[in-house]
Design an enzyme around this catalytic site. Structure first.
Site, PDB file in Angstrom:
ATOM      1  N   GLY A   1       9.098  14.337   7.372  1.00  0.00           N
ATOM      2  CA  GLY A   1       9.394  13.616   6.133  1.00  0.00           C
ATOM      3  C   GLY A   1      10.254  14.442   5.205  1.00  0.00           C
ATOM      4  O   GLY A   1      10.006  14.523   4.000  1.00  0.00           O
TER       5      GLY A   1
ATOM      6  N   ASN B   1       4.261  16.907   6.283  1.00  0.00           N
ATOM      7  CA  ASN B   1       4.458  16.290   4.972  1.00  0.00           C
ATOM      8  C   ASN B   1       4.599  14.769   5.017  1.00  0.00           C
ATOM      9  O   ASN B   1       4.224  14.090   4.065  1.00  0.00           O
ATOM     10  CB  ASN B   1       5.709  16.913   4.336  1.00  0.00           C
ATOM     11  CG  ASN B   1       6.214  16.118   3.148  1.00  0.00           C
ATOM     12  OD1 ASN B   1       5.620  16.169   2.070  1.00  0.00           O
ATOM     13  ND2 ASN B   1       7.271  15.338   3.345  1.00  0.00           N
TER      14      ASN B   1
ATOM     15  N   LYS C   1      -5.815  11.723   3.163  1.00  0.00           N
ATOM     16  CA  LYS C   1      -5.496  13.014   2.530  1.00  0.00           C
ATOM     17  C   LYS C   1      -6.694  13.969   2.641  1.00  0.00           C
ATOM     18  O   LYS C   1      -6.509  15.178   2.818  1.00  0.00           O
ATOM     19  CB  LYS C   1      -5.090  12.777   1.070  1.00  0.00           C
ATOM     20  CG  LYS C   1      -3.797  11.977   0.940  1.00  0.00           C
ATOM     21  CD  LYS C   1      -2.559  12.790   1.235  1.00  0.00           C
ATOM     22  CE  LYS C   1      -1.812  12.427   2.446  1.00  0.00           C
ATOM     23  NZ  LYS C   1      -0.580  13.225   2.655  1.00  0.00           N
TER      24      LYS C   1
ATOM     25  N   SER D   1      -3.434  16.283  -0.771  1.00  0.00           N
ATOM     26  CA  SER D   1      -3.263  15.680  -2.110  1.00  0.00           C
ATOM     27  C   SER D   1      -4.488  15.953  -2.950  1.00  0.00           C
ATOM     28  O   SER D   1      -5.590  16.165  -2.424  1.00  0.00           O
ATOM     29  CB  SER D   1      -3.096  14.165  -1.964  1.00  0.00           C
ATOM     30  OG  SER D   1      -3.145  13.536  -3.224  1.00  0.00           O
TER      31      SER D   1
ATOM     32  N   ILE E   1       9.010  15.306  -1.659  1.00  0.00           N
ATOM     33  CA  ILE E   1       8.380  16.623  -1.504  1.00  0.00           C
ATOM     34  C   ILE E   1       8.908  17.346  -0.265  1.00  0.00           C
ATOM     35  O   ILE E   1       9.131  18.569  -0.294  1.00  0.00           O
ATOM     36  CB  ILE E   1       6.840  16.451  -1.453  1.00  0.00           C
ATOM     37  CG1 ILE E   1       6.334  15.990  -2.834  1.00  0.00           C
ATOM     38  CG2 ILE E   1       6.155  17.745  -1.015  1.00  0.00           C
ATOM     39  CD1 ILE E   1       4.870  15.568  -2.873  1.00  0.00           C
TER      40      ILE E   1
ATOM     41  N   ASN F   1       5.830   6.641  -5.369  1.00  0.00           N
ATOM     42  CA  ASN F   1       5.095   6.071  -6.500  1.00  0.00           C
ATOM     43  C   ASN F   1       6.016   5.484  -7.582  1.00  0.00           C
ATOM     44  O   ASN F   1       5.577   5.238  -8.699  1.00  0.00           O
ATOM     45  CB  ASN F   1       4.148   7.121  -7.110  1.00  0.00           C
ATOM     46  CG  ASN F   1       4.848   8.443  -7.355  1.00  0.00           C
ATOM     47  OD1 ASN F   1       6.062   8.471  -7.533  1.00  0.00           O
ATOM     48  ND2 ASN F   1       4.101   9.529  -7.374  1.00  0.00           N
TER      49      ASN F   1
ATOM     50  N   TYR G   1      -5.612   5.207   1.674  1.00  0.00           N
ATOM     51  CA  TYR G   1      -4.782   6.423   1.590  1.00  0.00           C
ATOM     52  C   TYR G   1      -5.614   7.684   1.352  1.00  0.00           C
ATOM     53  O   TYR G   1      -5.412   8.701   2.027  1.00  0.00           O
ATOM     54  CB  TYR G   1      -3.770   6.222   0.462  1.00  0.00           C
ATOM     55  CG  TYR G   1      -2.944   7.427   0.079  1.00  0.00           C
ATOM     56  CD1 TYR G   1      -1.828   7.787   0.832  1.00  0.00           C
ATOM     57  CD2 TYR G   1      -3.249   8.182  -1.054  1.00  0.00           C
ATOM     58  CE1 TYR G   1      -1.048   8.885   0.469  1.00  0.00           C
ATOM     59  CE2 TYR G   1      -2.476   9.273  -1.421  1.00  0.00           C
ATOM     60  CZ  TYR G   1      -1.379   9.628  -0.659  1.00  0.00           C
ATOM     61  OH  TYR G   1      -0.605  10.708  -1.018  1.00  0.00           O
TER      62      TYR G   1
ATOM     63  N   GLN H   1      -5.931   2.856  -3.531  1.00  0.00           N
ATOM     64  CA  GLN H   1      -5.605   3.853  -2.490  1.00  0.00           C
ATOM     65  C   GLN H   1      -6.774   4.061  -1.524  1.00  0.00           C
ATOM     66  O   GLN H   1      -6.936   5.142  -0.973  1.00  0.00           O
ATOM     67  CB  GLN H   1      -5.254   5.192  -3.157  1.00  0.00           C
ATOM     68  CG  GLN H   1      -3.999   5.154  -4.020  1.00  0.00           C
ATOM     69  CD  GLN H   1      -3.789   6.478  -4.740  1.00  0.00           C
ATOM     70  OE1 GLN H   1      -4.681   6.978  -5.423  1.00  0.00           O
ATOM     71  NE2 GLN H   1      -2.616   7.054  -4.586  1.00  0.00           N
TER      72      GLN H   1
HETATM   73  N1  LIG Z   1       4.388  11.980  -4.689  1.00  0.00           N
HETATM   74  C1  LIG Z   1       3.118  12.285  -4.954  1.00  0.00           C
HETATM   75  O1  LIG Z   1       2.623  12.095  -6.072  1.00  0.00           O
HETATM   76  C2  LIG Z   1       2.276  12.891  -3.899  1.00  0.00           C
HETATM   77  C3  LIG Z   1       2.613  12.892  -2.569  1.00  0.00           C
HETATM   78  N2  LIG Z   1       1.768  13.480  -1.656  1.00  0.00           N
HETATM   79  C4  LIG Z   1       2.100  13.486  -0.246  1.00  0.00           C
HETATM   80  O2  LIG Z   1       3.360  14.104  -0.062  1.00  0.00           O
HETATM   81  C5  LIG Z   1       3.962  13.603   1.124  1.00  0.00           C
HETATM   82  C6  LIG Z   1       5.407  13.229   0.811  1.00  0.00           C
HETATM   83  O3  LIG Z   1       5.394  12.214  -0.180  1.00  0.00           O
HETATM   84  P1  LIG Z   1       6.620  11.946  -1.157  1.00  0.00           P
HETATM   85  O4  LIG Z   1       7.626  12.988  -1.022  1.00  0.00           O
HETATM   86  O5  LIG Z   1       6.036  11.671  -2.476  1.00  0.00           O
HETATM   87  O6  LIG Z   1       7.139  10.561  -0.555  1.00  0.00           O
HETATM   88  P2  LIG Z   1       8.612   9.995  -0.311  1.00  0.00           P
HETATM   89  O7  LIG Z   1       8.407   8.534  -0.122  1.00  0.00           O
HETATM   90  O8  LIG Z   1       9.536  10.483  -1.352  1.00  0.00           O
HETATM   91  O9  LIG Z   1       9.047  10.653   1.084  1.00  0.00           O
HETATM   92  C7  LIG Z   1       8.347  10.327   2.244  1.00  0.00           C
HETATM   93  C8  LIG Z   1       8.983  11.036   3.403  1.00  0.00           C
HETATM   94  O10 LIG Z   1       8.199  10.762   4.580  1.00  0.00           O
HETATM   95  C9  LIG Z   1       9.038  10.186   5.554  1.00  0.00           C
HETATM   96  N3  LIG Z   1       8.265   9.238   6.358  1.00  0.00           N
HETATM   97  C10 LIG Z   1       7.594   8.138   5.938  1.00  0.00           C
HETATM   98  N4  LIG Z   1       7.002   7.526   6.995  1.00  0.00           N
HETATM   99  C11 LIG Z   1       7.331   8.251   8.082  1.00  0.00           C
HETATM  100  C12 LIG Z   1       7.064   8.123   9.457  1.00  0.00           C
HETATM  101  N5  LIG Z   1       6.330   7.118   9.939  1.00  0.00           N
HETATM  102  N6  LIG Z   1       7.581   9.045  10.315  1.00  0.00           N
HETATM  103  C13 LIG Z   1       8.360  10.070   9.846  1.00  0.00           C
HETATM  104  N7  LIG Z   1       8.636  10.245   8.558  1.00  0.00           N
HETATM  105  C14 LIG Z   1       8.135   9.348   7.675  1.00  0.00           C
HETATM  106  C15 LIG Z   1      10.163   9.516   4.808  1.00  0.00           C
HETATM  107  O11 LIG Z   1      11.279   9.361   5.676  1.00  0.00           O
HETATM  108  P3  LIG Z   1      12.445   8.255   5.332  1.00  0.00           P
HETATM  109  O12 LIG Z   1      13.114   8.759   4.064  1.00  0.00           O
HETATM  110  O13 LIG Z   1      13.329   8.295   6.524  1.00  0.00           O
HETATM  111  O14 LIG Z   1      11.737   6.968   5.126  1.00  0.00           O
HETATM  112  C16 LIG Z   1      10.390  10.550   3.710  1.00  0.00           C
HETATM  113  O15 LIG Z   1      11.130  11.624   4.196  1.00  0.00           O
HETATM  114  C17 LIG Z   1       3.090  12.442   1.591  1.00  0.00           C
HETATM  115  O16 LIG Z   1       2.257  12.896   2.640  1.00  0.00           O
HETATM  116  C18 LIG Z   1       2.252  12.119   0.381  1.00  0.00           C
HETATM  117  O17 LIG Z   1       0.997  11.601   0.739  1.00  0.00           O
HETATM  118  C19 LIG Z   1       0.616  14.080  -2.023  1.00  0.00           C
HETATM  119  C20 LIG Z   1       0.260  14.098  -3.324  1.00  0.00           C
HETATM  120  C21 LIG Z   1       1.031  13.515  -4.351  1.00  0.00           C
HETATM  121  C1  LIG Z   2       1.436   8.109  -4.508  1.00  0.00           C
HETATM  122  C2  LIG Z   2       0.551   8.491  -5.657  1.00  0.00           C
HETATM  123  O1  LIG Z   2       1.218   8.370  -6.868  1.00  0.00           O
HETATM  124  C3  LIG Z   2       0.157   9.912  -5.554  1.00  0.00           C
HETATM  125  O2  LIG Z   2      -0.205  10.193  -4.231  1.00  0.00           O
HETATM  126  C4  LIG Z   2      -1.108  11.113  -4.261  1.00  0.00           C
HETATM  127  O3  LIG Z   2      -1.543  11.639  -3.269  1.00  0.00           O
HETATM  128  C5  LIG Z   2      -1.514  11.440  -5.648  1.00  0.00           C
HETATM  129  O4  LIG Z   2      -2.855  11.516  -5.730  1.00  0.00           O
HETATM  130  C6  LIG Z   2      -0.987  10.307  -6.422  1.00  0.00           C
HETATM  131  O5  LIG Z   2      -1.951   9.279  -6.486  1.00  0.00           O
END
Ligand SMILES: NC(=O)C1=CN([C@@H]2O[C@H](COP(=O)(O)OP(=O)(O)OC[C@H]3O[C@@H](n4cnc5c(N)ncnc54)[C@H](OP(=O)(O)O)[C@@H]3O)[C@@H](O)[C@H]2O)C=CC1
Ligand SMILES: C[C@H](O)[C@@H]1OC(=O)[C@H](O)[C@@H]1O
Length: 253
Positions: free
Chosen positions: A12, A90, A160, A143, A17, A194, A156, A153
């Site tokens: 990802g 990730n 996590k 998370s 992130i 989000n 979800y 969630q």
């Molecule tokens: N944002 C937040 O507040 C928080 C996020 N997280 C965790 O951080 C991680 C990244 O989230 P975030 O950066 O916010 O999300 P984004 O939506 O910004 O990015 C998600 C990434 O994951 C990739 N992805 C999604 N589904 C798949 C799949 N099936 N196979 C391969 N790649 C995939 C996407 O690829 P593509 O662009 O090609 O779709 C993208 O690169 C997640 O695991 C999320 O749970 C944890 C806590 C808080």
């Molecule tokens: C996607 C949410 O905003 C985000 O994802 C998490 O894992 C955090 O706890 C927030 O809820």
């Protein structure tokens, strides 16, 4: 430079992130392989930004929910760079939905991408590190949601908690090979996951008000912790988790 000439694999990595972690690792001297799902344009932008920093990078498309993606990703990275030093799990999704009418397919897809995907990828990366024989570091993006709930969630938050638990068990299973396993627990980081949720009237301001440091997180806030756990500075840290949440978790009242 905490990761000079290390090879870092990140799932990802096309945005949010994962992209932040890719750039953070490159700034510390690492070469980077990113996996992504469908967003080739953004994946190529991340590759270009890493190369601008003088580091090597590749992007490999694949759905982490499919076990064969994991072995293909590791194989592609080894073909390009010759080794895997660090793996960052990730990739994840969070399709917000209420509990009582949760569609079965939303539940199952979330479990498969977030938990099965992390499992397959961690296993493939760990096997490569074990065969190389010089240890490694695995960092999973769990998370704050591993520790607290979310009304929309319910599908979800268990994933996590599962990712956090996976790192704890893998720390035991892989310690004998010198492979460290830790998780990072971000709070609310503004990304596309989000964007819609935070666009609801008052939601963003409410979240900002709950965070002692007074702002939502950014991907580069998380990257610093990923780099630390990946690096030798954390050489005696395994089975641990680090909240990166601006103080959100401890703010009861
Ligand atoms: N944002 C937040 O507040 C928080 C996020 N997280 C965790 O951080 C991680 C990244 O989230 P975030 O950066 O916010 O999300 P984004 O939506 O910004 O990015 C998600 C990434 O994951 C990739 N992805 C999604 N589904 C798949 C799949 N099936 N196979 C391969 N790649 C995939 C996407 O690829 P593509 O662009 O090609 O779709 C993208 O690169 C997640 O695991 C999320 O749970 C944890 C806590 C808080
Ligand atoms: C996607 C949410 O905003 C985000 O994802 C998490 O894992 C955090 O706890 C927030 O809820």
């Amino acid at each position: 430079m905490l990761l000079q000439d290390k090879v870092v694999l990140i799932t990802g990595g096309s945005q949010g992130i994962g992209a932040g972690a890719a750039l953070g690792c490159a700034e510390h001297g690492a070469h980077v392989a990113i996996n992504y799902h469908g967003n080739s344009a953004d994946a190529e932008k991340v590759v270009a930004e890493v190369r601008k920093k003088g580091r090597r990078a590749i992007a490999v498309k694949g759905d982490v929910a499919d076990a064969s993606t994991a072995t293909a990703f590791v194989k592609a990275a080894v073909q390009e760079f010759g080794k895997v030093d660090v793996f960052v799990s990730n990739a994840g999704i969070c399709p917000f939905h209420s509990f009582l009418d949760m569609p079965q397919e939303t539940l199952e897809r979330t479990l498969k991408v977030n938990l099965h995907g992390a499992y397959y990828m961690t296993q493939a990366a760990a096997n490569q590190m074990k065969d190389q024989g010089h240890g490694g570091s695995i960092v999973a993006i769990s998370s704050i949601s591993a520790l607290v709930g979310g009304e929309y969630q319910t599908h979800y938050t268990p994933t996590k908690a599962g990712v956090h638990s996976l790192m704890q068990s893998c720390a035991i299973a892989l310690g004998r090979y010198g492979i460290r396993c830790n998780s990072v627990m971000p709070g609310t980081i503004a990304t596309s996951i989000n964007k819609e949720d935070l666009a609801q009237p008052g939601k963003r301001e409410y979240m900002e008000g709950r965070i002692p440091l007074g702002r939502l997180g950014r991907p580069d806030d998380v990257a610093g912790c990923v780099v630390f756990l990946a690096s030798d500075l954390a050489r005696y840290v395994t089975g641990a988790s680090v909240l990166v949440d601006g103080g959100l978790f401890v703010n009861l009242q």
